[in-house]
Design a protein around this motif. Sequence first.
Motif, mmCIF file in Angstrom:
data_model
loop_
_atom_site.group_PDB
_atom_site.id
_atom_site.type_symbol
_atom_site.label_atom_id
_atom_site.label_comp_id
_atom_site.label_asym_id
_atom_site.label_seq_id
_atom_site.Cartn_x
_atom_site.Cartn_y
_atom_site.Cartn_z
ATOM 1 N N HIS A 196 0.810 -1.227 0.000
ATOM 2 C CA HIS A 196 0.000 0.000 0.000
ATOM 3 C C HIS A 196 0.839 1.270 0.000
ATOM 4 C CE1 HIS A 196 0.735 -0.682 4.293
ATOM 5 N NE2 HIS A 196 0.450 0.590 4.515
ATOM 6 N N ASP A 197 2.017 1.247 0.604
ATOM 7 C CA ASP A 197 2.842 2.459 0.682
ATOM 8 C C ASP A 197 4.079 2.404 -0.211
ATOM 9 O OD1 ASP A 197 1.295 4.012 2.331
ATOM 10 O OD2 ASP A 197 2.294 3.412 4.190
ATOM 11 N N ILE A 198 4.073 1.537 -1.215
ATOM 12 C CA ILE A 198 5.240 1.388 -2.085
ATOM 13 C C ILE A 198 5.587 2.708 -2.781
ATOM 14 C CG2 ILE A 198 3.956 0.681 -4.160
ATOM 15 C CD1 ILE A 198 7.199 -0.977 -2.959
ATOM 16 N N GLY A 199 4.601 3.570 -2.978
ATOM 17 C CA GLY A 199 4.828 4.854 -3.642
ATOM 18 C C GLY A 199 5.693 5.812 -2.848
ATOM 19 N N LYS A 200 5.876 5.548 -1.550
ATOM 20 C CA LYS A 200 6.729 6.414 -0.735
ATOM 21 C C LYS A 200 8.201 6.314 -1.145
ATOM 22 C CE LYS A 200 3.787 6.669 3.370
ATOM 23 N NZ LYS A 200 3.625 6.310 4.799
ATOM 24 N N THR A 201 8.518 5.310 -1.952
ATOM 25 C CA THR A 201 9.898 5.206 -2.464
ATOM 26 C C THR A 201 10.223 6.385 -3.371
ATOM 27 O OG1 THR A 201 9.148 3.823 -4.319
ATOM 28 C CG2 THR A 201 9.931 2.681 -2.344
ATOM 29 N N LYS A 202 9.198 7.063 -3.894
ATOM 30 C CA LYS A 202 9.419 8.199 -4.784
ATOM 31 C C LYS A 202 9.229 9.545 -4.082
ATOM 32 C CE LYS A 202 8.240 7.782 -9.117
ATOM 33 N NZ LYS A 202 7.480 7.619 -10.388
ATOM 34 N N VAL A 203 8.993 9.487 -2.773
ATOM 35 C CA VAL A 203 8.885 10.724 -1.985
ATOM 36 C C VAL A 203 10.278 11.076 -1.463
ATOM 37 C CG1 VAL A 203 7.920 11.783 0.101
ATOM 38 C CG2 VAL A 203 6.513 10.252 -1.305
ATOM 39 N N GLU A 253 4.925 20.438 1.224
ATOM 40 C CA GLU A 253 5.493 19.105 1.500
ATOM 41 C C GLU A 253 4.379 18.067 1.636
ATOM 42 O OE1 GLU A 253 9.566 20.356 3.949
ATOM 43 O OE2 GLU A 253 7.641 20.172 5.013
ATOM 44 N N TRP A 254 3.275 18.458 2.258
ATOM 45 C CA TRP A 254 2.164 17.536 2.426
ATOM 46 C C TRP A 254 1.544 17.159 1.081
ATOM 47 C CZ3 TRP A 254 0.522 13.784 4.964
ATOM 48 C CH2 TRP A 254 -0.827 13.405 5.015
ATOM 49 N N LYS A 255 1.501 18.121 0.151
ATOM 50 C CA LYS A 255 1.002 17.829 -1.200
ATOM 51 C C LYS A 255 1.850 16.768 -1.872
ATOM 52 C CE LYS A 255 -1.097 22.360 -2.179
ATOM 53 N NZ LYS A 255 -1.008 23.597 -3.000
ATOM 54 N N ILE A 256 3.158 16.860 -1.697
ATOM 55 C CA ILE A 256 4.065 15.860 -2.279
ATOM 56 C C ILE A 256 3.872 14.513 -1.598
ATOM 57 C CG2 ILE A 256 6.483 15.214 -2.593
ATOM 58 C CD1 ILE A 256 7.102 18.229 -2.817
ATOM 59 N N MET A 257 3.775 14.517 -0.269
ATOM 60 C CA MET A 257 3.583 13.265 0.468
ATOM 61 C C MET A 257 2.317 12.542 0.004
ATOM 62 S SD MET A 257 4.491 11.051 2.726
ATOM 63 C CE MET A 257 5.574 11.670 4.027
ATOM 64 N N LYS A 258 1.249 13.280 -0.213
ATOM 65 C CA LYS A 258 -0.020 12.671 -0.619
ATOM 66 C C LYS A 258 0.052 12.028 -2.004
ATOM 67 C CE LYS A 258 -2.863 16.168 0.189
ATOM 68 N NZ LYS A 258 -4.141 16.905 0.373
ATOM 69 N N GLU A 259 1.039 12.428 -2.781
ATOM 70 C CA GLU A 259 1.200 11.839 -4.112
ATOM 71 C C GLU A 259 1.687 10.394 -4.057
ATOM 72 O OE1 GLU A 259 0.690 13.100 -7.494
ATOM 73 O OE2 GLU A 259 -0.689 14.153 -6.134
ATOM 74 N N HIS A 260 2.048 9.900 -2.866
ATOM 75 C CA HIS A 260 2.573 8.528 -2.785
ATOM 76 C C HIS A 260 1.543 7.492 -3.238
ATOM 77 C CE1 HIS A 260 0.475 8.139 1.154
ATOM 78 N NE2 HIS A 260 0.564 6.842 0.954
ATOM 79 N N THR A 261 0.256 7.833 -3.133
ATOM 80 C CA THR A 261 -0.759 6.878 -3.593
ATOM 81 C C THR A 261 -0.725 6.743 -5.119
ATOM 82 O OG1 THR A 261 -2.428 8.648 -3.622
ATOM 83 C CG2 THR A 261 -2.258 7.318 -1.628
ATOM 84 N N ARG A 262 -0.578 7.874 -5.806
ATOM 85 C CA ARG A 262 -0.464 7.832 -7.273
ATOM 86 C C ARG A 262 0.857 7.179 -7.689
ATOM 87 N NH1 ARG A 262 -4.320 11.347 -9.613
ATOM 88 N NH2 ARG A 262 -4.984 13.101 -8.286
ATOM 89 N N PHE A 263 1.924 7.534 -6.988
ATOM 90 C CA PHE A 263 3.232 6.948 -7.295
ATOM 91 C C PHE A 263 3.173 5.421 -7.172
ATOM 92 C CE2 PHE A 263 5.404 11.021 -5.516
ATOM 93 C CZ PHE A 263 5.179 11.673 -6.719
ATOM 94 N N GLY A 264 2.527 4.939 -6.114
ATOM 95 C CA GLY A 264 2.438 3.497 -5.887
ATOM 96 C C GLY A 264 1.701 2.789 -7.004
ATOM 97 N N ALA A 265 0.575 3.359 -7.419
ATOM 98 C CA ALA A 265 -0.197 2.769 -8.514
ATOM 99 C C ALA A 265 0.628 2.734 -9.797
ATOM 100 C CB ALA A 265 -1.482 3.568 -8.726
ATOM 101 N N GLU A 266 1.370 3.789 -10.043
ATOM 102 C CA GLU A 266 2.211 3.868 -11.245
ATOM 103 C C GLU A 266 3.306 2.809 -11.226
ATOM 104 O OE1 GLU A 266 5.562 7.029 -12.244
ATOM 105 O OE2 GLU A 266 3.574 7.900 -12.511
ATOM 106 N N ILE A 267 3.933 2.611 -10.073
ATOM 107 C CA ILE A 267 4.986 1.606 -9.933
ATOM 108 C C ILE A 267 4.439 0.212 -10.238
ATOM 109 C CG2 ILE A 267 6.455 0.407 -8.247
ATOM 110 C CD1 ILE A 267 6.833 3.167 -6.893
ATOM 111 N N LEU A 268 3.281 -0.111 -9.699
ATOM 112 C CA LEU A 268 2.704 -1.442 -9.897
ATOM 113 C C LEU A 268 2.277 -1.655 -11.345
ATOM 114 C CD1 LEU A 268 0.607 -1.991 -6.643
ATOM 115 C CD2 LEU A 268 2.969 -2.618 -7.137
ATOM 116 N N ARG A 269 1.718 -0.642 -11.976
ATOM 117 C CA ARG A 269 1.293 -0.795 -13.372
ATOM 118 C C ARG A 269 2.485 -1.015 -14.301
ATOM 119 N NH1 ARG A 269 -2.505 3.935 -12.021
ATOM 120 N NH2 ARG A 269 -4.437 2.854 -11.451
ATOM 121 N N LYS A 270 3.612 -0.434 -13.973
ATOM 122 C CA LYS A 270 4.789 -0.556 -14.832
ATOM 123 C C LYS A 270 5.496 -1.905 -14.700
ATOM 124 C CE LYS A 270 5.950 4.329 -15.448
ATOM 125 N NZ LYS A 270 6.934 5.409 -15.195
ATOM 126 N N THR A 271 5.092 -2.739 -13.736
ATOM 127 C CA THR A 271 5.728 -4.053 -13.592
ATOM 128 C C THR A 271 5.329 -5.008 -14.710
ATOM 129 O OG1 THR A 271 3.931 -4.963 -12.230
ATOM 130 C CG2 THR A 271 5.751 -3.841 -11.078
#
Length: 309
Positions: free
Chosen positions: A178-185, A200-218
């Motif tokens: 669930h928090d895999i997107g934090k690797t890009k924060v 900074e909080w706006k960037i932190m909240k992007e971890h959900t989108r980042f995570g989805a992107e990481i999984l789709r690219k696998t």
Amino acid sequence: MSSHKPSKSPLLILKKGESIESTRSRKAFTSLLSSHDGTEIIHHQLIKGGRWGITPEDDQTNILESIYLLSGKMTMHTTEKEYLLEPGDFIAGQPVSEYLVFTAIEDSEFLYVCSGPMYHHYSGATKKMELLAVEIEKKDGYTAEHCKRIKDLSMLVGEKMQLNSESLHKLYFGALLHDIGKTKVPESILLKPDKLTNDEWKIMKEHTRFGAEILRKTNIPHLILAADVVEQHHERYDGSGYPLSLKNDQINIESAIIGLVDSFDAITSDRVYKKGRSNKSALTEIKQLRGIKYHPDVVDIFLSILEDY
């Protein structure tokens, strides 16, 4: 008629506990016993409560997958019903055309035979993601057990809600990663001991989108399946969550489950910058937010299983 004498090859004999390659976790032990010309024979051990699944392969229609239960008892969740498997039971599909989730009722062992190279492609890639998820949780102030707790509790809720096997696949990997997107924060934000600024909080909240992107690219089906779940796990029932401000049944039920379980774990966990609150305090807050932040049905099921867990 012509004849062909097969070439001789050395016989591979493995003593108990040995394998060509193996991976271990607290709930599972997997051994690649043999691999030749694309066919693999894999020995699995699942400790009571452990889970394992099969995802249908749309682009590999000729792959044969079969399972033979050696010992123990397991349930098999399909998209329509649940089956009890006992020693000697055999399952095969060419191809397996639906999601299957196996849960060990007691310590179990089975053989998985596949006519395609699954071990390295799926086990390796998934294990890499799992290790990455654990490392990022440690950086964010949690222990290595955080991902496991979220996954185990979420699956108990999902099973009691009688989700089908496809939803359970989504839930399992969505919870684990669930928090895999934090690797890009940036670490300057992730590790900041003080309150985050609005930017900074706006960037932190992007971890959900980042995570989805990481999984789709696998390009791995069961990880792609979990991408939407990861993206929505901070959405809230009243629309106050992120990143899409979804509300009520617009939110995937799997995300609603993970969102509640993750919140409970966050409230009760000790972290670098705060002391965890008691279970009683956390449950009081969750009850107060039933139907506001959290899906009411998920809250009811969660409360009913927490004592046993």
